[in-house]
Motif scaffolding. Structure first.
Motif, mmCIF file in Angstrom:
data_model
loop_
_atom_site.group_PDB
_atom_site.id
_atom_site.type_symbol
_atom_site.label_atom_id
_atom_site.label_comp_id
_atom_site.label_asym_id
_atom_site.label_seq_id
_atom_site.Cartn_x
_atom_site.Cartn_y
_atom_site.Cartn_z
ATOM 1 N N ALA A 296 0.188 6.796 -6.702
ATOM 2 C CA ALA A 296 -0.912 7.755 -6.780
ATOM 3 C C ALA A 296 -0.431 9.198 -6.764
ATOM 4 C CB ALA A 296 -1.884 7.524 -5.622
ATOM 5 N N THR A 297 0.642 9.460 -6.049
ATOM 6 C CA THR A 297 1.070 10.848 -5.827
ATOM 7 C C THR A 297 2.426 11.179 -6.438
ATOM 8 O OG1 THR A 297 2.083 10.255 -3.702
ATOM 9 C CG2 THR A 297 -0.227 10.937 -3.667
ATOM 10 N N TYR B 81 9.525 2.163 3.873
ATOM 11 C CA TYR B 81 8.602 1.591 4.859
ATOM 12 C C TYR B 81 9.242 0.391 5.555
ATOM 13 C CZ TYR B 81 4.980 -1.175 6.951
ATOM 14 O OH TYR B 81 4.271 -1.938 7.849
ATOM 15 N N TRP C 52 0.831 -1.212 0.000
ATOM 16 C CA TRP C 52 0.000 0.000 0.000
ATOM 17 C C TRP C 52 0.859 1.253 0.000
ATOM 18 C CZ3 TRP C 52 -4.475 -0.156 -1.905
ATOM 19 C CH2 TRP C 52 -5.304 -1.271 -1.743
ATOM 20 N N ALA C 53 2.009 1.212 0.650
ATOM 21 C CA ALA C 53 2.926 2.353 0.585
ATOM 22 C C ALA C 53 3.365 2.594 -0.856
ATOM 23 C CB ALA C 53 4.126 2.117 1.490
ATOM 24 N N VAL D 13 -5.161 9.301 0.489
ATOM 25 C CA VAL D 13 -5.457 9.169 -0.938
ATOM 26 C C VAL D 13 -6.837 8.554 -1.106
ATOM 27 C CG1 VAL D 13 -4.788 8.080 -3.112
ATOM 28 C CG2 VAL D 13 -3.028 8.925 -1.541
ATOM 29 N N THR D 14 -7.675 9.189 -1.902
ATOM 30 C CA THR D 14 -9.003 8.663 -2.231
ATOM 31 C C THR D 14 -9.000 8.181 -3.655
ATOM 32 O OG1 THR D 14 -10.074 10.198 -0.690
ATOM 33 C CG2 THR D 14 -11.463 9.175 -2.381
ATOM 34 N N PRO D 15 -9.167 6.886 -3.899
ATOM 35 C CA PRO D 15 -9.163 6.397 -5.280
ATOM 36 C C PRO D 15 -10.373 6.874 -6.059
ATOM 37 C CG PRO D 15 -9.764 4.632 -3.775
ATOM 38 C CD PRO D 15 -9.372 5.801 -2.925
ATOM 39 N N ARG E 152 -3.257 4.483 -13.050
ATOM 40 C CA ARG E 152 -3.177 5.934 -12.849
ATOM 41 C C ARG E 152 -3.825 6.583 -14.070
ATOM 42 N NH1 ARG E 152 0.898 9.430 -10.296
ATOM 43 N NH2 ARG E 152 0.215 11.557 -10.796
ATOM 44 N N LEU F 187 -5.661 2.805 0.979
ATOM 45 C CA LEU F 187 -5.062 4.108 0.710
ATOM 46 C C LEU F 187 -5.468 5.180 1.710
ATOM 47 C CD1 LEU F 187 -5.333 4.127 -3.180
ATOM 48 C CD2 LEU F 187 -3.230 4.045 -1.834
ATOM 49 N N PHE G 122 -2.986 7.027 3.883
ATOM 50 C CA PHE G 122 -2.076 7.910 3.163
ATOM 51 C C PHE G 122 -2.773 9.182 2.677
ATOM 52 C CE2 PHE G 122 -0.625 3.557 2.757
ATOM 53 C CZ PHE G 122 0.719 3.650 3.080
ATOM 54 N N ALA H 35 0.380 4.027 -2.856
ATOM 55 C CA ALA H 35 0.195 5.447 -2.538
ATOM 56 C C ALA H 35 1.231 6.298 -3.254
ATOM 57 C CB ALA H 35 0.271 5.664 -1.028
#
Length: 278
Positions: free
Chosen positions: A146-147, A161, A139-140, A270-272, A247, A265, A268, A143
């Motif tokens: 995602a960013t 992590y 998940w790290a 983050v909203t998918p 993405r 997420l 972190f 995320a």
């Protein structure tokens, strides 16, 4: 479309097909999880997964891939990845990683999870912690996809992590994540550790399979004589978690998660966002 010479970027319509392949992969692995009970053989778990693919009128992307004989990889205890289903009987407390996928209209899904046979309470604290740490590392990485700006941000996040939260665990480097789309394994490689190269830029339409593997001991690996099954060199137990992730212009979407990745997420911030069909 293809970005540069190799990296496939999906159109909105193609992302919809990726989502369908991802959701079928989720159902395939859910069936395998349900079948992985004490006393079951790994071949029986594989058969349960294959039945879901057959019922959907879809194709397996594992069976026949470079000669692999089954629709899922089942890796038990010290096996890290690519375990071949067969006559092995699962026992209460076994730590089992199951990796599988499916093809829907030419597009691929790929995912993996680790479970304890008989339920979490049947396993050791060390095994529970190992699986939880591997999932959290995944998940790290998601995320960061995602960013982040570069594919290498994913490996940086996973490595950071593990190093900071679980320095006693082994982070396997020989096997990486990958691009996914009209083939199961595509560019770019997605490292699970820090490297000097920044890698390609993250762009809308990019789909990646993010899949860290951790061990309770050394990160050194050995491939068995079947030329598939990879085990820890020191006999320590291993865990493998993976999701296929897209993405797109609106954000990120975990194609092989039931909720698009919302729960994983959330820590972190983050909203998918599901990909638009437009």
């Amino acid at each position: 479309m293809i970005f540069g010479p190799r990296i496939e970027l999906k159109s909105p319509a193609e992302l919809q097909l990726m989502d369908r392949a991802g959701q079928l992969t989720l159902r395939v692995l859910s069936a395998a999880r349900s079948a992985a009970v004490p006393g079951a053989t790994t071949a029986e778990v594989d058969a349960a997964a294959e039945a879901v693919i057959d019922a959907a009128g879809a194709q397996s992307n594992f069976k026949g891939y470079q000669g692999f004989p089954a629709v899922v990889c089942i890796s038990v205890n010290e096996e890290i990845v690519h375990g071949i289903p067969g006559s092995k009987v699962l026992r209460t407390g076994d730590l089992v990683s199951i990796d599988g996928g499916a093809i829907v209209e030419g597009f691929h899904g790929d995912s993996a999870f680790t479970m304890i046979v008989g339920g979490d309470e049947a396993g050791t604290t060390a095994d529970r912690d190992l699986s939880a740490a591997t999932e959290a590392a995944m998940w790290a990485g998601i995320a960061a996809f995602a960013t982040g700006m570069k594919v290498s941000d994913i490996g940086d996040a996973i490595d950071d992590y593990v190093t900071e939260a679980h320095p006693q665990l082994g982070l396997v480097e020989e096997f990486t994540g990958h691009g996914i789309g009209t083939a199961m394994h595509m560019a770019p490689d997605v490292l699970n550790y820090r490297a000097r190269s920044n890698g390609p830029k993250i762009r809308p339409g990019m789909c990646l399979a993010i899949e860290p593997m951790l061990t309770n001991g050394s990160s050194e690996t050995v491939t068995l004589s079947d030329d598939w099954t990879v085990v820890t060199a020191d006999g320590s137990r291993a865990s493998h978690w993976e999701h296929s992730v897209a993405r797109h212009d609106g954000g990120v979407w975990v194609l092989t998660a039931e909720d698009g990745g919302a729960s994983g997420l959330a820590p972190f911030g983050v909203t998918p966002v599901p990909p638009s069909a437009a």
